[in-house]
Design a protein around this motif. Structure first.
Motif, PDB file in Angstrom:
ATOM      1  N   SER A 223       0.827  -1.221   0.000  1.00 28.74           N
ATOM      2  CA  SER A 223       0.000   0.000   0.000  1.00 28.74           C
ATOM      3  C   SER A 223       0.854   1.261   0.000  1.00 28.74           C
ATOM      4  CB  SER A 223      -0.956   0.000   1.197  1.00 28.74           C
ATOM      5  OG  SER A 223      -1.788  -1.126   1.181  1.00 28.74           O
ATOM      6  N   CYS A 224       1.877   1.267  -0.843  1.00 27.58           N
ATOM      7  CA  CYS A 224       2.765   2.427  -0.948  1.00 27.58           C
ATOM      8  C   CYS A 224       3.318   2.464  -2.373  1.00 27.58           C
ATOM      9  CB  CYS A 224       3.897   2.341   0.073  1.00 27.58           C
ATOM     10  SG  CYS A 224       5.026   0.951  -0.156  1.00 27.58           S
ATOM     11  N   PRO A 225       3.888   3.587  -2.802  1.00 26.19           N
ATOM     12  CA  PRO A 225       4.470   3.642  -4.149  1.00 26.19           C
ATOM     13  C   PRO A 225       5.543   2.576  -4.347  1.00 26.19           C
ATOM     14  CG  PRO A 225       4.291   5.837  -3.211  1.00 26.19           C
ATOM     15  CD  PRO A 225       3.973   4.879  -2.104  1.00 26.19           C
ATOM     16  N   GLU A 226       5.612   2.049  -5.543  1.00 34.20           N
ATOM     17  CA  GLU A 226       6.563   0.982  -5.834  1.00 34.20           C
ATOM     18  C   GLU A 226       8.000   1.437  -5.588  1.00 34.20           C
ATOM     19  OE1 GLU A 226       7.604  -2.863  -6.621  1.00 34.20           O
ATOM     20  OE2 GLU A 226       5.604  -2.003  -6.317  1.00 34.20           O
ATOM     21  N   ALA A 227       8.269   2.712  -5.804  1.00 32.25           N
ATOM     22  CA  ALA A 227       9.625   3.236  -5.600  1.00 32.25           C
ATOM     23  C   ALA A 227      10.066   3.168  -4.148  1.00 32.25           C
ATOM     24  CB  ALA A 227       9.705   4.688  -6.080  1.00 32.25           C
ATOM     25  N   LEU A 228       9.120   3.063  -3.229  1.00 33.95           N
ATOM     26  CA  LEU A 228       9.441   3.018  -1.797  1.00 33.95           C
ATOM     27  C   LEU A 228       9.245   1.640  -1.194  1.00 33.95           C
ATOM     28  CD1 LEU A 228       7.747   6.360  -0.652  1.00 33.95           C
ATOM     29  CD2 LEU A 228      10.141   5.972  -1.228  1.00 33.95           C
TER      30      LEU A 228
ATOM     31  N   PHE B  62       3.948   2.651   9.357  1.00 34.28           N
ATOM     32  CA  PHE B  62       2.728   2.501  10.135  1.00 34.28           C
ATOM     33  C   PHE B  62       2.014   1.267   9.604  1.00 34.28           C
ATOM     34  CE2 PHE B  62      -0.061   5.928   7.719  1.00 34.28           C
ATOM     35  CZ  PHE B  62       0.355   5.444   6.494  1.00 34.28           C
ATOM     36  N   ALA B  63       1.028   0.807  10.341  1.00 35.68           N
ATOM     37  CA  ALA B  63       0.438  -0.493  10.048  1.00 35.68           C
ATOM     38  C   ALA B  63      -0.123  -0.632   8.636  1.00 35.68           C
ATOM     39  CB  ALA B  63      -0.643  -0.806  11.090  1.00 35.68           C
ATOM     40  N   PRO B  64      -0.742   0.401   8.030  1.00 34.14           N
ATOM     41  CA  PRO B  64      -1.299   0.189   6.692  1.00 34.14           C
ATOM     42  C   PRO B  64      -0.259  -0.191   5.641  1.00 34.14           C
ATOM     43  CG  PRO B  64      -2.254   2.153   7.678  1.00 34.14           C
ATOM     44  CD  PRO B  64      -1.135   1.714   8.575  1.00 34.14           C
ATOM     45  N   THR B  65       0.980   0.264   5.785  1.00 37.57           N
ATOM     46  CA  THR B  65       1.992  -0.008   4.765  1.00 37.57           C
ATOM     47  C   THR B  65       2.906  -1.173   5.121  1.00 37.57           C
ATOM     48  OG1 THR B  65       3.510   1.626   5.726  1.00 37.57           O
ATOM     49  CG2 THR B  65       2.027   2.393   3.980  1.00 37.57           C
ATOM     50  N   CYS B  66       2.560  -1.918   6.165  1.00 33.74           N
ATOM     51  CA  CYS B  66       3.393  -3.043   6.598  1.00 33.74           C
ATOM     52  C   CYS B  66       2.559  -4.306   6.666  1.00 33.74           C
ATOM     53  CB  CYS B  66       4.006  -2.768   7.971  1.00 33.74           C
ATOM     54  SG  CYS B  66       5.150  -1.381   8.020  1.00 33.74           S
ATOM     55  N   SER B  67       3.044  -5.360   6.009  1.00 32.86           N
ATOM     56  CA  SER B  67       2.364  -6.650   6.087  1.00 32.86           C
ATOM     57  C   SER B  67       2.596  -7.278   7.450  1.00 32.86           C
ATOM     58  CB  SER B  67       2.880  -7.589   4.994  1.00 32.86           C
ATOM     59  OG  SER B  67       4.236  -7.947   5.265  1.00 32.86           O
TER      60      SER B  67
ATOM     61  N   GLU C  37      -8.919   3.593   9.788  1.00 34.32           N
ATOM     62  CA  GLU C  37      -9.776   2.740   8.959  1.00 34.32           C
ATOM     63  C   GLU C  37      -8.931   1.920   7.986  1.00 34.32           C
ATOM     64  OE1 GLU C  37     -12.353   5.562   7.155  1.00 34.32           O
ATOM     65  OE2 GLU C  37     -13.343   6.107   9.055  1.00 34.32           O
ATOM     66  N   ALA C  38      -7.915   2.531   7.408  1.00 34.28           N
ATOM     67  CA  ALA C  38      -7.029   1.809   6.490  1.00 34.28           C
ATOM     68  C   ALA C  38      -6.286   0.691   7.209  1.00 34.28           C
ATOM     69  CB  ALA C  38      -6.037   2.778   5.857  1.00 34.28           C
ATOM     70  N   THR C  39      -5.926   0.934   8.465  1.00 33.72           N
ATOM     71  CA  THR C  39      -5.236  -0.085   9.256  1.00 33.72           C
ATOM     72  C   THR C  39      -6.093  -1.332   9.405  1.00 33.72           C
ATOM     73  OG1 THR C  39      -3.895   1.508  10.477  1.00 33.72           O
ATOM     74  CG2 THR C  39      -4.331  -0.602  11.563  1.00 33.72           C
ATOM     75  N   LEU C  40      -7.360  -1.152   9.732  1.00 30.46           N
ATOM     76  CA  LEU C  40      -8.221  -2.315   9.962  1.00 30.46           C
ATOM     77  C   LEU C  40      -8.635  -2.974   8.651  1.00 30.46           C
ATOM     78  CD1 LEU C  40     -10.357  -1.148  13.001  1.00 30.46           C
ATOM     79  CD2 LEU C  40      -8.305  -2.558  12.952  1.00 30.46           C
ATOM     80  N   ARG C  41      -8.660  -2.221   7.553  1.00 32.91           N
ATOM     81  CA  ARG C  41      -8.875  -2.873   6.252  1.00 32.91           C
ATOM     82  C   ARG C  41      -7.685  -3.756   5.891  1.00 32.91           C
ATOM     83  NH1 ARG C  41     -10.857   2.230   4.644  1.00 32.91           N
ATOM     84  NH2 ARG C  41      -8.897   2.696   3.567  1.00 32.91           N
TER      85      ARG C  41
ATOM     86  N   ALA D 175      -7.294  -7.861  13.527  1.00 33.03           N
ATOM     87  CA  ALA D 175      -7.052  -7.110  14.766  1.00 33.03           C
ATOM     88  C   ALA D 175      -8.321  -6.406  15.225  1.00 33.03           C
ATOM     89  CB  ALA D 175      -5.947  -6.082  14.545  1.00 33.03           C
ATOM     90  N   ARG D 176      -8.463  -6.228  16.520  1.00 30.39           N
ATOM     91  CA  ARG D 176      -9.659  -5.561  17.055  1.00 30.39           C
ATOM     92  C   ARG D 176      -9.580  -4.042  16.931  1.00 30.39           C
ATOM     93  NH1 ARG D 176      -9.448  -6.979  23.473  1.00 30.39           N
ATOM     94  NH2 ARG D 176      -8.224  -8.759  22.773  1.00 30.39           N
ATOM     95  N   ASP D 177      -8.368  -3.489  16.940  1.00 33.19           N
ATOM     96  CA  ASP D 177      -8.182  -2.052  16.814  1.00 33.19           C
ATOM     97  C   ASP D 177      -6.728  -1.798  16.417  1.00 33.19           C
ATOM     98  OD1 ASP D 177      -6.693  -2.208  19.287  1.00 33.19           O
ATOM     99  OD2 ASP D 177      -8.552  -1.971  20.408  1.00 33.19           O
ATOM    100  N   TYR D 178      -6.369  -0.529  16.283  1.00 34.55           N
ATOM    101  CA  TYR D 178      -5.037  -0.154  15.788  1.00 34.55           C
ATOM    102  C   TYR D 178      -3.935  -0.694  16.697  1.00 34.55           C
ATOM    103  CZ  TYR D 178      -2.081   2.989  12.928  1.00 34.55           C
ATOM    104  OH  TYR D 178      -1.165   3.517  12.035  1.00 34.55           O
ATOM    105  N   VAL D 179      -4.034  -0.447  17.980  1.00 33.78           N
ATOM    106  CA  VAL D 179      -2.994  -0.906  18.916  1.00 33.78           C
ATOM    107  C   VAL D 179      -2.886  -2.425  18.900  1.00 33.78           C
ATOM    108  CG1 VAL D 179      -2.416  -1.069  21.374  1.00 33.78           C
ATOM    109  CG2 VAL D 179      -3.055   1.140  20.379  1.00 33.78           C
ATOM    110  N   ASP D 180      -3.997  -3.103  18.704  1.00 33.75           N
ATOM    111  CA  ASP D 180      -3.986  -4.563  18.696  1.00 33.75           C
ATOM    112  C   ASP D 180      -3.138  -5.112  17.558  1.00 33.75           C
ATOM    113  OD1 ASP D 180      -4.925  -6.969  19.982  1.00 33.75           O
ATOM    114  OD2 ASP D 180      -6.223  -7.299  18.240  1.00 33.75           O
ATOM    115  N   VAL D 181      -3.047  -4.390  16.443  1.00 37.18           N
ATOM    116  CA  VAL D 181      -2.174  -4.829  15.351  1.00 37.18           C
ATOM    117  C   VAL D 181      -0.745  -4.967  15.863  1.00 37.18           C
ATOM    118  CG1 VAL D 181      -1.186  -4.210  13.112  1.00 37.18           C
ATOM    119  CG2 VAL D 181      -3.612  -3.775  13.568  1.00 37.18           C
ATOM    120  N   TYR D 182      -0.225  -3.899  16.462  1.00 33.20           N
ATOM    121  CA  TYR D 182       1.149  -3.928  16.960  1.00 33.20           C
ATOM    122  C   TYR D 182       1.313  -4.939  18.088  1.00 33.20           C
ATOM    123  CZ  TYR D 182       1.674   0.448  14.329  1.00 33.20           C
ATOM    124  OH  TYR D 182       1.713   1.394  13.338  1.00 33.20           O
TER     125      TYR D 182
END
Length: 422
Positions: free
Chosen positions: A167-172, A206-211, A241-245, A250-257
């Protein structure tokens, strides 16, 4: 040239302001109108006393009317965003896409990275920041250039390769295995470098850009080497919202980490604006720290972090400029923005509260509180000499001017007793 301890004791004269142990009523400071700060040959503070003629056998560098302060600590900023300060294309996700990601892609050019790294360290020192906790780009060579610049400048620096594989530009984007191998190599080369002034931090953007596999591998690397973890959390509702998508398990943002092993007592979580009571409770239980970035939060319209939520749970809070969404490298602006943030929420922070937050409080939050953050015997001599207008006299006026005015000038900066600025 990197900072090296002085070979023999040195003494400095000036007004002096430092945090001291907190009282039951809140933050506490010590102010001396005429002080003698003695630094030993080991780069540690030997003594802090009122000035008396003949008290030190040797030359005394008289820095009056400057005020001697602990060096500021910036617990969250982005090296590749140095040149996009003031790019008003927010909110957060739009700003990243339009302003930040195109600039960060330029850091694949090692020459460009080295050029900006020199600008970056120079601006930190000119602002009186002697310790920084930094996101690099996702490029390992750029991160290597950053560490070289920190070493050359003599700064105390904690920095990490920014991890992002989706979920980030291919260059990055850097695939998991490649990114973890690069991070491991940077740990071997730089962690503990500069005689311990440099540290490597595990840095998922951040969580949206990390598998999930990337975050789990990063957590293992952090455990293997006892590394700090730095990332973002709950800065913007759309980001949440992007994090949970991206991570519906995960139940919430902190739960991901939490589930991937990144939520530990060595984790620095930037922003923390849109956290639920459950998330705050879990952060407190894990012993993680929140890094407050109020100037950035105002600039991107992200919201206002309730410091009271952290204080009610004894969560450590540090202060960050968050350059480049933050509009200045100067932590005095961060202190002033933190006052505004609290004021908008109906809370009050005193100038002493804010000064302590930017020094000892941030040192505690990043795990360096026993070494730096105040001017007292036994601590490492990271300090600055700040020139205030001559009419600013006494403790209250000094604190007020330090936090709320913009006409103070950094005259000198020292790390472990060695001069690093100008």
């Amino acid at each position: 040239m990197s900072a090296r301890p002085p070979e023999s004791p040195r003494a400095y004269r000036g007004r002096l302001l430092t945090p001291i142990a907190a009282s039951p009523d809140g933050a506490a400071v010590r102010f001396l109108d005429d002080a003698l700060l003695v630094v030993g040959g080991d780069g540690r503070i030997a003594s802090v006393t009122p000035f008396a003629p003949g008290a030190f056998r040797g030359p005394v560098l008289d820095l009056r009317p400057a005020v001697l302060l602990p060096g500021f600590i910036d617990a969250h900023l982005h090296f590749p965003q140095t040149r996009v300060i003031g790019s008003a294309s927010g909110p957060l996700l739009d700003w990243l896409e339009r302003s930040v990601f195109p600039e960060e892609a330029r850091f694949r050019d090692e020459g460009y990275a080295a050029l900006v790294a020199g600008e970056f360290t120079g601006r930190l020192l000119a602002s009186g920041t002697t310790t920084c906790v930094v996101f690099s780009s996702s490029c390992a060579r750029a991160t290597d250039r950053l560490f070289h610049a920190l070493l050359s400048a003599g700064l105390r620096g904690i920095a990490g390769l920014t991890l992002m594989d989706q979920s980030c530009p291919e260059a990055l984007r850097v695939p998991c295995d490649e990114a973890i191998a690069a991070a491991r190599d940077l740990v071997q080369r730089w962690h503990g470098g500069g005689d311990g002034l440099l540290e490597f931090a595990i840095t998922p953007r951040f969580a949206p850009t990390c598998s999930r596999p990337l975050m789990e591998a990063a957590a293992r690397l952090a455990r293997d080497h006892d590394l700090l973890v730095q990332t973002h959390v709950a800065e913007n509702p759309a980001e949440g919202e992007a994090t949970l998508r991206a991570h519906p398990w995960a139940r919430d943002y902190v739960d991901v980490y939490d589930r991937v092993g990144l939520l530990t007592g060595r984790a620095l979580l930037a922003h923390g604006i849109h956290l639920s009571p459950r998330e705050w409770d879990r952060i407190a239980e894990a012993g993680s720290s929140i890094i407050h970035c109020p100037d950035s939060n105002f600039f991107l319209g992200s919201g206002r972090m309730r410091l009271s939520d952290a204080r009610a749970r004894a969560v450590s809070v540090g202060l960050g400029s968050d350059v480049g969404a933050g509009r200045s490298f100067d932590m005095r602006r961060g202190m002033s923005s933190a006052f505004d943030n609290a004021h908008c929420l109906g809370d009050r922070l005193s100038p002493a509260d804010l000064f302590v937050m930017a020094t000892q409080g941030t040192a505690d939050a990043v795990g360096l509180g026993r070494a730096i953050g105040s001017l007292e015997a036994g601590k490492e001599a990271d300090f600055i000499a700040l020139r205030l207008p001559e009419h600013v006299l006494g403790e209250a006026a000094t604190l007020n001017h330090l936090v709320f005015a913009s006409d103070a000038t950094v005259q000198r900066a020292f790390v472990r007793g060695s001069p690093v600025y100008p």
